[in-house]
Design a protein around this motif. Sequence first.
Motif, PDB file in Angstrom:
ATOM      1  N   PRO A  12      66.025  56.858  95.553  1.00  0.00           N
ATOM      2  CA  PRO A  12      65.120  55.643  95.323  1.00  0.00           C
ATOM      3  C   PRO A  12      63.573  56.318  94.997  1.00  0.00           C
ATOM      4  O   PRO A  12      62.845  55.439  94.368  1.00  0.00           O
ATOM      5  CB  PRO A  12      64.722  55.298  96.947  1.00  0.00           C
ATOM      6  N   ASP A  13      63.249  57.537  94.953  1.00  0.00           N
ATOM      7  CA  ASP A  13      62.145  57.949  94.454  1.00  0.00           C
ATOM      8  C   ASP A  13      61.983  58.412  93.150  1.00  0.00           C
ATOM      9  O   ASP A  13      60.997  59.057  92.401  1.00  0.00           O
ATOM     10  CB  ASP A  13      61.426  59.055  95.327  1.00  0.00           C
ATOM     11  N   ARG A  14      63.094  58.062  92.419  1.00  0.00           N
ATOM     12  CA  ARG A  14      63.362  58.415  90.910  1.00  0.00           C
ATOM     13  C   ARG A  14      62.907  60.016  90.578  1.00  0.00           C
ATOM     14  O   ARG A  14      62.238  60.024  89.501  1.00  0.00           O
ATOM     15  CB  ARG A  14      62.365  57.459  90.001  1.00  0.00           C
ATOM     16  N   GLY A  15      63.516  60.807  91.358  1.00  0.00           N
ATOM     17  CA  GLY A  15      63.320  62.103  90.897  1.00  0.00           C
ATOM     18  C   GLY A  15      62.049  62.735  91.219  1.00  0.00           C
ATOM     19  O   GLY A  15      61.601  63.902  90.694  1.00  0.00           O
ATOM     20  N   ILE A 112      52.383  59.111 108.326  1.00  0.00           N
ATOM     21  CA  ILE A 112      52.661  59.063 106.800  1.00  0.00           C
ATOM     22  C   ILE A 112      53.693  58.266 106.539  1.00  0.00           C
ATOM     23  O   ILE A 112      53.624  57.405 105.428  1.00  0.00           O
ATOM     24  CB  ILE A 112      52.771  60.478 106.412  1.00  0.00           C
ATOM     25  N   LEU A 113      54.728  58.249 107.432  1.00  0.00           N
ATOM     26  CA  LEU A 113      55.899  57.375 107.178  1.00  0.00           C
ATOM     27  C   LEU A 113      55.657  55.863 107.415  1.00  0.00           C
ATOM     28  O   LEU A 113      56.004  54.830 106.806  1.00  0.00           O
ATOM     29  CB  LEU A 113      57.183  57.515 107.838  1.00  0.00           C
ATOM     30  N   GLU A 114      54.640  55.613 108.490  1.00  0.00           N
ATOM     31  CA  GLU A 114      54.138  54.255 108.628  1.00  0.00           C
ATOM     32  C   GLU A 114      53.469  53.765 107.427  1.00  0.00           C
ATOM     33  O   GLU A 114      53.537  52.585 107.048  1.00  0.00           O
ATOM     34  CB  GLU A 114      53.251  54.412 109.733  1.00  0.00           C
ATOM     35  N   LEU A 115      52.699  54.395 106.834  1.00  0.00           N
ATOM     36  CA  LEU A 115      51.853  54.086 105.464  1.00  0.00           C
ATOM     37  C   LEU A 115      52.844  53.740 104.562  1.00  0.00           C
ATOM     38  O   LEU A 115      52.816  52.512 103.799  1.00  0.00           O
ATOM     39  CB  LEU A 115      51.030  55.267 105.033  1.00  0.00           C
ATOM     40  N   THR A 116      54.082  54.580 104.430  1.00  0.00           N
ATOM     41  CA  THR A 116      55.135  54.325 103.285  1.00  0.00           C
ATOM     42  C   THR A 116      55.752  53.075 103.723  1.00  0.00           C
ATOM     43  O   THR A 116      55.909  51.996 102.872  1.00  0.00           O
ATOM     44  CB  THR A 116      55.977  55.420 103.237  1.00  0.00           C
ATOM     45  N   THR A 117      56.056  52.746 104.950  1.00  0.00           N
ATOM     46  CA  THR A 117      56.568  51.585 105.497  1.00  0.00           C
ATOM     47  C   THR A 117      55.699  50.372 104.957  1.00  0.00           C
ATOM     48  O   THR A 117      56.322  49.360 104.517  1.00  0.00           O
ATOM     49  CB  THR A 117      56.886  51.642 107.027  1.00  0.00           C
ATOM     50  N   ALA A 118      54.434  50.536 105.393  1.00  0.00           N
ATOM     51  CA  ALA A 118      53.637  49.248 105.118  1.00  0.00           C
ATOM     52  C   ALA A 118      53.211  49.038 103.610  1.00  0.00           C
ATOM     53  O   ALA A 118      53.514  47.945 103.288  1.00  0.00           O
ATOM     54  CB  ALA A 118      52.220  49.548 105.813  1.00  0.00           C
ATOM     55  N   ARG A 119      53.492  50.013 102.876  1.00  0.00           N
ATOM     56  CA  ARG A 119      53.504  49.806 101.377  1.00  0.00           C
ATOM     57  C   ARG A 119      54.580  49.273 100.838  1.00  0.00           C
ATOM     58  O   ARG A 119      54.548  48.481  99.782  1.00  0.00           O
ATOM     59  CB  ARG A 119      52.991  51.251 100.754  1.00  0.00           C
ATOM     60  N   ILE A 120      55.634  49.717 101.259  1.00  0.00           N
ATOM     61  CA  ILE A 120      56.965  49.275 100.573  1.00  0.00           C
ATOM     62  C   ILE A 120      57.669  48.504 101.059  1.00  0.00           C
ATOM     63  O   ILE A 120      57.689  47.168 100.635  1.00  0.00           O
ATOM     64  CB  ILE A 120      57.771  50.793 100.435  1.00  0.00           C
ATOM     65  N   LEU A 121      58.118  48.509 102.581  1.00  0.00           N
ATOM     66  CA  LEU A 121      58.950  47.596 103.219  1.00  0.00           C
ATOM     67  C   LEU A 121      58.188  46.522 103.649  1.00  0.00           C
ATOM     68  O   LEU A 121      58.664  45.050 103.644  1.00  0.00           O
ATOM     69  CB  LEU A 121      59.680  48.130 104.599  1.00  0.00           C
ATOM     70  N   GLU A 122      56.785  46.323 103.646  1.00  0.00           N
ATOM     71  CA  GLU A 122      56.098  45.225 104.241  1.00  0.00           C
ATOM     72  C   GLU A 122      54.906  44.839 103.070  1.00  0.00           C
ATOM     73  O   GLU A 122      53.974  44.283 103.386  1.00  0.00           O
ATOM     74  CB  GLU A 122      55.399  45.497 105.526  1.00  0.00           C
ATOM     75  N   SER A 123      55.229  45.286 101.765  1.00  0.00           N
ATOM     76  CA  SER A 123      54.310  44.987 100.815  1.00  0.00           C
ATOM     77  C   SER A 123      53.831  43.681 100.741  1.00  0.00           C
ATOM     78  O   SER A 123      53.020  43.011 100.212  1.00  0.00           O
ATOM     79  CB  SER A 123      54.477  45.703  99.505  1.00  0.00           C
ATOM     80  N   ASP A 124      55.103  42.749 100.919  1.00  0.00           N
ATOM     81  CA  ASP A 124      55.104  41.194 100.621  1.00  0.00           C
ATOM     82  C   ASP A 124      54.596  40.585 101.834  1.00  0.00           C
ATOM     83  O   ASP A 124      54.388  39.327 101.751  1.00  0.00           O
ATOM     84  CB  ASP A 124      56.320  40.687 100.171  1.00  0.00           C
ATOM     85  N   TRP A 127      49.849  40.363 106.210  1.00  0.00           N
ATOM     86  CA  TRP A 127      49.051  41.264 107.239  1.00  0.00           C
ATOM     87  C   TRP A 127      48.702  42.770 106.337  1.00  0.00           C
ATOM     88  O   TRP A 127      47.906  43.409 107.006  1.00  0.00           O
ATOM     89  CB  TRP A 127      49.679  41.374 108.400  1.00  0.00           C
ATOM     90  N   THR A 128      49.545  42.978 105.279  1.00  0.00           N
ATOM     91  CA  THR A 128      49.543  44.355 104.815  1.00  0.00           C
ATOM     92  C   THR A 128      48.196  44.824 104.434  1.00  0.00           C
ATOM     93  O   THR A 128      47.916  45.982 104.722  1.00  0.00           O
ATOM     94  CB  THR A 128      50.706  44.558 103.932  1.00  0.00           C
ATOM     95  N   ARG A 129      47.542  43.801 103.910  1.00  0.00           N
ATOM     96  CA  ARG A 129      46.111  44.247 103.189  1.00  0.00           C
ATOM     97  C   ARG A 129      45.252  44.589 104.103  1.00  0.00           C
ATOM     98  O   ARG A 129      44.275  45.670 104.136  1.00  0.00           O
ATOM     99  CB  ARG A 129      45.536  43.243 102.312  1.00  0.00           C
ATOM    100  N   GLU A 130      45.295  43.909 105.241  1.00  0.00           N
ATOM    101  CA  GLU A 130      44.365  43.999 106.392  1.00  0.00           C
ATOM    102  C   GLU A 130      44.821  45.294 107.174  1.00  0.00           C
ATOM    103  O   GLU A 130      44.027  46.159 107.877  1.00  0.00           O
ATOM    104  CB  GLU A 130      44.240  43.036 107.251  1.00  0.00           C
ATOM    105  N   ARG A 131      46.190  45.702 107.233  1.00  0.00           N
ATOM    106  CA  ARG A 131      46.575  46.580 108.104  1.00  0.00           C
ATOM    107  C   ARG A 131      46.437  48.223 107.493  1.00  0.00           C
ATOM    108  O   ARG A 131      46.545  49.186 108.239  1.00  0.00           O
ATOM    109  CB  ARG A 131      48.150  46.516 108.430  1.00  0.00           C
ATOM    110  N   LEU A 132      46.749  48.257 106.274  1.00  0.00           N
ATOM    111  CA  LEU A 132      46.491  49.454 105.576  1.00  0.00           C
ATOM    112  C   LEU A 132      45.501  50.194 105.898  1.00  0.00           C
ATOM    113  O   LEU A 132      45.760  51.454 105.997  1.00  0.00           O
ATOM    114  CB  LEU A 132      46.727  49.216 104.071  1.00  0.00           C
ATOM    115  N   PRO A 133      44.405  49.588 105.932  1.00  0.00           N
ATOM    116  CA  PRO A 133      43.146  50.535 106.375  1.00  0.00           C
ATOM    117  C   PRO A 133      43.279  51.278 107.704  1.00  0.00           C
ATOM    118  O   PRO A 133      42.829  52.318 107.743  1.00  0.00           O
ATOM    119  CB  PRO A 133      42.014  49.790 106.198  1.00  0.00           C
ATOM    120  N   MET A 134      43.815  50.441 108.679  1.00  0.00           N
ATOM    121  CA  MET A 134      44.091  50.895 109.993  1.00  0.00           C
ATOM    122  C   MET A 134      44.998  52.353 109.765  1.00  0.00           C
ATOM    123  O   MET A 134      44.868  53.134 110.779  1.00  0.00           O
ATOM    124  CB  MET A 134      44.731  49.833 110.872  1.00  0.00           C
TER     125      MET A 134
END
Lengths: 218, 218
Positions: A12-15, A112-124, A127-134
């Motif tokens: 999934p990370d395209r190499g 770091i994985l929580e950040l990835t989850t928020a950015r990818i799995l919960e990107s839509d 709440w993600t925009r407000e959660r990301l800085p936390m």
Amino acid sequence: MTITITAFEHSPDRGQGLARDTRVRWALEEVGQPYEVRLVSFRALKEPAHLALHPFGQIPTYEDGDLSLFETGAIVFHLAERHAGLLPDEAKARARAITWMFAALNTVEPPILELTTARILESDKPWTRERLPMIEERVHDRLKQLSARLGGADWLDGAFSAGDLMMVSVLLRLRSSGLLDAYPNLAAYVARGEARPAYQRAFAAQLAVYTASQPPAD
Amino acid sequence: MTITITAFEHSPDRGQGLARDTRVRWALEEVGQPYEVRLVSFRALKEPAHLALHPFGQIPTYEDGDLSLFETGAIVFHLAERHAGLLPDEAKARARAITWMFAALNTVEPPILELTTARILESDKPWTRERLPMIEERVHDRLKQLSARLGGADWLDGAFSAGDLMMVSVLLRLRSSGLLDAYPNLAAYVARGEARPAYQRAFAAQLAVYTASQPPAD
């Protein structure tokens, strides 16, 4: 006996080298062990044959004769224990290197994985925009502490070890976020890891899988 | 040489045994090693003396003569490697038991910690009610897979090992959520771990710290 590991047929990370087989490839290259790779499709990950090897349906796995293992940390440790190059001989230094392996996987990687989850799995999600800085703040907490401990040293505890291999691998996940930029010593530490010939070979090998899976250009 | 570990002066879980010193106490009891405990206040966790022992300012730490370690996984592994009782002697069985230690800490615990974070740290956020079912689903994914692998066995791979100690400890975090109720074999597995005399002694010892820290009743 030939060592066989598994990797994504289509990473999934395209190499980019972020799939966990890269960590095992890197360890194999550091200790100079040849290996074969069996590529696994997303569908096959959840089928009985693969689940027998890896109960959580992930990659990588490790097979050597009648021993089969899963979990990147366990595979890297197994290699480090059996071959020179990834753990110091002296007992106390060895215990400290193992400590850094666990710290990378259990203390530094989870936020770091929580950040990835928020950015990818919960990107839509709304709440993600407000959660990301936390979440970024939680990552920064760890990075500040790690940066303070590393200081001006090349590696976390004396010579390069499996602890550094794992920590560099975990920090590489932050590349696209830019969060490492605030910590020049950590950025240099990661670059030092990437510059190792063993890492270069591991990276090239996983990239070759991705490249080969792409349709030919016109 | 006396082994000294650190624990919270005031454990946030009020003696439920979920702070990570319980895992180390349990391992020490399984291998029959006496130990001393130094209690640390929340403020002292972030002060230089403690950060020198634990760069991420957490408990537990482990000191034995001039060796000091941090990270629960690393401490438990160190004990398991030096004393009989937590790892099989046979090399392949030993590697598989170590695999389960890493699986508990790096594959099963992260979604469980995410659930705790959502419930506690983000309990006041407007998104938490909608997010919780998503996170619970991630936990269920892991529990389903773990339940399928355990099947009707008593322990994850043959005799009780450090892998089971860690997995049971991780699953105990789910008690208050009720999520384990859907998996009778996992609930029985956790109960089997808790019934071990070594766990009972470890639990009682951490509870005694909490009880002693409470003001006397009228």
